[in-house]
Design a protein around this motif. Structure first.
Motif: not given
Length: 134
Positions: A1-22
């Motif tokens: 089983m895989i369990v992930r939490r959004l609040d924790e993933a937001n603090k890792t490389e899994r959070r990507i911000v677009s280069p154009d800031s959209n």
């Protein structure tokens, strides 16, 4: 089983911000998880207005909050988006996404993304982006 939490993933490389800031996207499930699809929670910033054309992927998008619209460019049809709306890009639809109020979206991609993808000049994700480690 895989369990992930959004609040924790937001603090890792899994959070990507677009280069154009959209937008920003937290990729909770990726190709390396071997499920056959990827799952992301994506925020489309208020005022964003940009074209996409997923030539290599199919996508389903569910709006959890916010307000906007998606326009398919082949026929010019405009579809309002508000909480509870699901739109499905089942034909590699070339489209424009507009956010009138910041939108929080749950997105599923097939084939799954690797994790580092951002839109190329045509508004698509490449199939060769490097993977994200847990």
């Amino acid at each position: 089983m895989i369990v992930r939490r959004l609040d924790e993933a937001n603090k890792t490389e899994r959070r990507i911000v677009s280069p154009d800031s959209n937008w920003e996207s937290t990729r909770l499930l990726l190709k390396d998880d071997k499920m056959g699809f990827s799952f992301h929670v994506t925020t489309i910033y208020e005022g964003a207005d940009f074209q996409m054309h997923y030539q290599n992927h199919l996508e389903s998008v569910y709006c959890m909050s916010g307000e906007g619209e998606v326009q398919t460019l082949d026929d010019g049809k405009v579809y309002p988006i508000h909480p509870g709306t699901l739109y499905i890009l089942d034909q590699h639809d070339k489209h424009v996404l507009r956010a009138f109020k910041e939108m929080k979206m749950a997105c599923v991609f097939n084939p799954p993304l690797n994790g580092k993808e951002v839109h190329n000049a045509e508004g698509a994700y490449e199939l060769t982006a490097e993977s994200v480690a847990d």
